[in-house]
Design a protein around this motif. Structure first.
Motif, mmCIF file in Angstrom:
data_model
loop_
_atom_site.group_PDB
_atom_site.id
_atom_site.type_symbol
_atom_site.label_atom_id
_atom_site.label_comp_id
_atom_site.label_asym_id
_atom_site.label_seq_id
_atom_site.Cartn_x
_atom_site.Cartn_y
_atom_site.Cartn_z
ATOM 1 N N ASN A 177 1.014 -1.298 0.102
ATOM 2 C CA ASN A 177 0.013 -0.071 -0.149
ATOM 3 C C ASN A 177 0.931 1.301 0.022
ATOM 4 O O ASN A 177 1.657 1.590 0.950
ATOM 5 N N PRO A 178 0.871 2.107 -1.024
ATOM 6 C CA PRO A 178 1.666 3.276 -1.227
ATOM 7 C C PRO A 178 1.431 4.390 0.192
ATOM 8 O O PRO A 178 2.222 5.002 0.332
ATOM 9 N N ILE A 191 -7.069 -0.542 -3.821
ATOM 10 C CA ILE A 191 -8.019 -0.084 -2.965
ATOM 11 C C ILE A 191 -9.370 0.463 -3.887
ATOM 12 O O ILE A 191 -8.879 1.334 -4.563
ATOM 13 N N PRO A 192 -10.481 -0.165 -4.050
ATOM 14 C CA PRO A 192 -11.233 0.007 -5.360
ATOM 15 C C PRO A 192 -11.912 1.564 -4.893
ATOM 16 O O PRO A 192 -11.812 1.862 -3.688
ATOM 17 N N LYS A 193 -12.035 2.244 -5.873
ATOM 18 C CA LYS A 193 -12.454 3.606 -5.845
ATOM 19 C C LYS A 193 -14.014 3.590 -6.113
ATOM 20 O O LYS A 193 -14.659 2.877 -7.068
ATOM 21 N N ASP A 194 -14.702 4.541 -5.668
ATOM 22 C CA ASP A 194 -16.309 4.781 -5.988
ATOM 23 C C ASP A 194 -16.535 5.361 -7.126
ATOM 24 O O ASP A 194 -17.583 5.191 -7.677
ATOM 25 N N THR A 195 -15.523 5.761 -7.954
ATOM 26 C CA THR A 195 -15.753 6.544 -9.300
ATOM 27 C C THR A 195 -15.670 5.288 -10.303
ATOM 28 O O THR A 195 -15.893 5.696 -11.534
ATOM 29 N N TRP A 196 -15.259 4.087 -10.092
ATOM 30 C CA TRP A 196 -15.060 2.949 -11.005
ATOM 31 C C TRP A 196 -16.616 2.480 -11.286
ATOM 32 O O TRP A 196 -17.413 2.599 -10.714
ATOM 33 N N PRO A 231 9.280 4.750 -3.764
ATOM 34 C CA PRO A 231 10.193 3.439 -4.185
ATOM 35 C C PRO A 231 10.368 2.004 -3.214
ATOM 36 O O PRO A 231 10.497 1.299 -3.612
ATOM 37 N N ARG A 232 10.019 2.482 -2.121
ATOM 38 C CA ARG A 232 9.756 1.253 -1.040
ATOM 39 C C ARG A 232 8.721 0.353 -1.416
ATOM 40 O O ARG A 232 8.824 -0.869 -1.612
ATOM 41 N N THR A 233 7.648 0.910 -2.041
ATOM 42 C CA THR A 233 6.332 0.236 -2.519
ATOM 43 C C THR A 233 6.684 -0.431 -3.604
ATOM 44 O O THR A 233 6.241 -1.702 -3.925
ATOM 45 N N ALA A 234 7.430 0.405 -4.394
ATOM 46 C CA ALA A 234 7.737 -0.284 -5.930
ATOM 47 C C ALA A 234 8.738 -1.467 -5.584
ATOM 48 O O ALA A 234 8.613 -2.475 -6.465
ATOM 49 N N LEU A 235 9.679 -1.442 -4.659
ATOM 50 C CA LEU A 235 10.431 -2.618 -4.483
ATOM 51 C C LEU A 235 9.661 -3.712 -4.051
ATOM 52 O O LEU A 235 10.074 -4.872 -4.528
ATOM 53 N N GLU A 236 8.647 -3.514 -3.392
ATOM 54 C CA GLU A 236 7.625 -4.593 -2.860
ATOM 55 C C GLU A 236 7.237 -5.362 -4.031
ATOM 56 O O GLU A 236 7.003 -6.680 -3.996
ATOM 57 N N TYR A 237 6.727 -4.422 -4.724
ATOM 58 C CA TYR A 237 6.189 -5.113 -6.101
ATOM 59 C C TYR A 237 7.156 -5.943 -7.099
ATOM 60 O O TYR A 237 6.768 -6.949 -7.681
ATOM 61 N N CYS A 238 8.363 -5.344 -6.954
ATOM 62 C CA CYS A 238 9.303 -6.145 -7.758
ATOM 63 C C CYS A 238 9.712 -7.429 -7.361
ATOM 64 O O CYS A 238 10.022 -8.227 -8.043
#
Length: 679
Positions: free
Chosen positions: A185-186, A220-225, A359-366
């Motif tokens: 979660n960013p 996290i889903p958005k209400d605008t979707w 970058p820390r969140t991006a590292l987790e997805y990497c």
């Protein structure tokens, strides 16, 4: 733990215990018998939990109230026992003393007892037990919370689901590609930078018209979707082997038809067709990926990111119940086209997070992408994970990955790891909390690693200094080792890797301290080259033998990275073929589960442009008079009549254009005529 808790563990309720006539003693009231039963249960509880308590107290900290019962106390091995705890040897000694005392009293009381004496002794025993009970209730209440936390901790350790507290050193026990849900979660990273109030603001949950979505970890889903409905994607467990679970995504029949329409829209080269398809199917995966690329090219970054998040949400809602993102044991085969879209969606979401400043969140997805297929690494995440580790200052993780994978993956032969590992040692040596001796050791190791990297990859230095806007010294630029010859002598595959690393990580080398350290190491390398160090010739032979051709996953990574320094080095066999954004460079040995039906091929004919236009409007329109089914004869006849009328109209228009004559304007007989003479 009370008698009520013991009854719950045994599956019994109060008042439902089986009566045993052997336990009833004449002359005692039921309350006294119930009290004896509870006292016996407490004695049984103490006998069962005593070894557990003694083992827990050894590893228990002085901290009694934990904010999260799932957090692991990292310094448990170094913790000292509390002052109130008793050693097992002392407990055993006390128990033996009590047994000897009780044996002596039993030997003394050899005379027969009457009923009155029995009742009196029982009353005195009950009073003593009540006093003992009062003294131990406080201790039990104080230690109840610690016992529960410790028991949960031991259970989690046996299941391997313990979480790491920030700043503790217990992560060495986990797999190197371990993924934590909270780091996906960013907002977790943004709160660390700016605080929760700055990130969340005055967000309050709406009480009315509140949509309830499925709980997900990545998005996290958005209400605008648009309202989510099953798009026709599901995940299936193929097999479980050697502790690994192999999954795959599957498309339903209806989803396959939508996929065929999407391919037709892509061939039309009109983004509006994809938009129209998304209006009918708002969670079609490939349409979301392709339209996200179109929005990004048009510099609509917010819309492009929103489409990628919607893609990931659709994927996560289709996950198999056994599929785990954090365990590192779930596998997805990139050879299956249905799985590739998930790889691409996570990769593009990761790049949006990196540009957003997370970058820390991006590292987790990497880590997540690499854990899905660490052997093949279809998107070649090993060329990116070092950059994200340095950006997020996760130096220890990068060093651990290098140490664990160097033996079987030979990471030191990649330019990015050769330079990034040295840079990690340098940053660790510059930290304030590092001791002086450890700082000197890390600095010395960083010097040696950077010198070896420069000797192995001399073509990195000059492009790196150029992008850092640093003018090299004349002694360096004129030397044959770092001069133009070093770049011209590189193989195309090595030049691709070098250009990718320099174009991506040159911002990390712009710091003043890093440039000074680089200058020192470059001078030392030149000294070693002039001194004929045998390592120089060895590395030169390695460069000639290796890096003959880059595999397909490296080309795919370069295309997805969109780094112009690297894309300019792609070979012709890659640049000459069409690259689709929803499936760049598909593997040659793909495992296809369903195929697109072949379209009716139209042979070469002498039809006019107008005839082809009407054929596009009316698929059954046929000017050649080819045989058709009986049902289409009326449509074909109407098409012929329409063609005749159009031909007549074209002939009439052609005659009209031929008969048009343009008259020349009247010539002026007197050019000197004054304008005032006009009537």
């Amino acid at each position: 733990m009370s008698s009520r808790a013991l009854r719950r563990l045994k599956g019994k309720q109060r008042g439902q215990e089986a009566l045993d006539l052997g336990d009833l003693v004449p002359g005692e009231e039921p309350e006294e018998q119930a009290a004896d039963v509870e006292e016996d249960e407490e004695e049984l509880e103490e006998a069962v939990l005593q070894p557990v308590k003694s083992s827990i107290r050894k590893t228990k900290k002085n901290k009694k109230n934990l904010c999260n019962i799932y957090e692991l106390i990292c310094d448990a091995e170094k913790a000292t026992p509390d002052e109130d705890t008793v050693k097992p040897e002392e407990q055993n000694g006390d128990e033996s003393k009590e047994k000897s005392d009780s044996g002596e009293t039993e030997k003394r009381d050899t005379q027969p007892e009457t009923g009155a004496s029995k009742s009196g002794d029982k009353a005195s025993k009950k009073k003593k037990k009540k006093k003992k009970k009062k003294n131990t209730t406080g201790d039990k209440q104080e230690g109840a919370g610690d016992d529960i936390d410790a028991l949960l901790e031991t259970i989690e350790q046996s299941n391997g689901l313990t979480l790491q507290r920030e700043g503790c050193g217990g992560s060495d026990n986990r797999p190197v590609l371990y993924v934590e849900h909270r780091n996906l979660n960013p907002e977790t990273e943004l709160k660390r930078y700016f605080g929760a109030r700055a990130v969340l603001g005055d967000q309050r949950p709406r009480q009315r018209q509140r949509q309830f979505h499925r709980s997900t970890w990545m998005i996290i889903p958005k209400d605008t979707w648009p309202r989510f409905s099953r798009p026709g994607i599901s995940m299936t467990l193929l097999e479980s082997r050697d502790g690994l679970q192999y999954f795959t995504f599957e498309h339903s029949r209806d989803y396959q038809q939508i996929q065929f329409k999407f391919l037709d829209s892509v061939e039309s080269m009109d983004p509006n067709n994809i938009v129209a398809l998304l209006q009918m199917n708002p969670y079609h995966i490939d349409s979301l990926l392709q339209l996200s690329d179109v929005c990004r090219i048009q510099e609509d970054q917010e819309m492009a990111r929103d489409l990628i998040e919607r893609t990931l949400y659709s994927f996560e809602c289709a996950f198999h119940p056994v599929c785990s993102l954090t365990s590192g044991t779930s596998r997805l085969d990139y050879l299956r086209p249905e799985n590739r879209a998930f790889y691409l969606a996570v990769y593009k979401h990761m790049m949006f997070l990196e540009r957003r400043g997370c970058p820390r969140t991006a590292l987790e997805y990497c880590r997540l992408i690499l854990s899905l297929d660490p052997d093949s690494d279809p998107l070649c995440m090993l060329l990116l994970i070092d950059f994200l580790s340095l950006r997020s200052r996760e130096y220890n993780f990068l060093l651990r990955l290098y140490q664990d994978w160097e033996v079987h993956r030979n990471l030191s032969q990649l330019p990015n790891f050769a330079f990034s590992v040295a840079l990690s040692h340098f940053h660790l040596s510059q930290e304030d909390q590092t001791e002086s001796e450890e700082r000197e050791r890390l600095k010395h190791k960083a010097d040696l690693l950077l010198q070896d990297a420069l000797i192995m990859f001399p073509g990195v230095l000059m492009p790196l200094l150029d992008l850092c806007t640093v003018q090299p010294d004349a002694a360096v630029s004129s030397h044959d080792f770092f001069g133009p010859r070093s770049q011209l002598g590189q193989s195309p595959a090595l030049a691709e890797l070098v250009s990718l690393y320099v174009g991506r990580t040159h911002t990390l080398w712009r710091e003043g301290g890093v440039l000074l350290w680089l200058e020192e190491c470059v001078r030392e390398v030149l000294r070693r080259v002039d001194a004929k160090d045998p390592l120089v010739e060895d590395c030169q032979n390695k460069r000639k033998q290796r890096y003959q051709s880059a595999p397909l996953n490296i080309h795919r990574h370069v295309i997805l990275s969109e780094i112009k320094e690297a894309t300019s080095t792609l070979p012709l066999e890659v640049t000459t073929q069409s690259v689709m954004g929803f499936d760049p460079l598909p593997p040659l040995n793909s495992v296809v589960s369903y195929t697109r039906p072949e379209r009716q091929s139209v042979g070469a004919s002498n039809e006019s442009t107008l005839s082809l236009f009407f054929r596009s409007l009316l698929p059954n329109f046929n000017l050649q008079g080819e045989p058709m089914p009986q049902d289409d004869l009326e449509v074909a006849q109407a098409g012929r009549e329409l063609n005749q009328e159009v031909n007549r109209l074209m002939v009439a228009m052609r005659d009209m254009l031929d008969n048009i004559q343009f008259q020349e304007p009247p010539r002026e007989d007197n050019p000197d005529r004054d304008e005032g003479e006009w009537d």
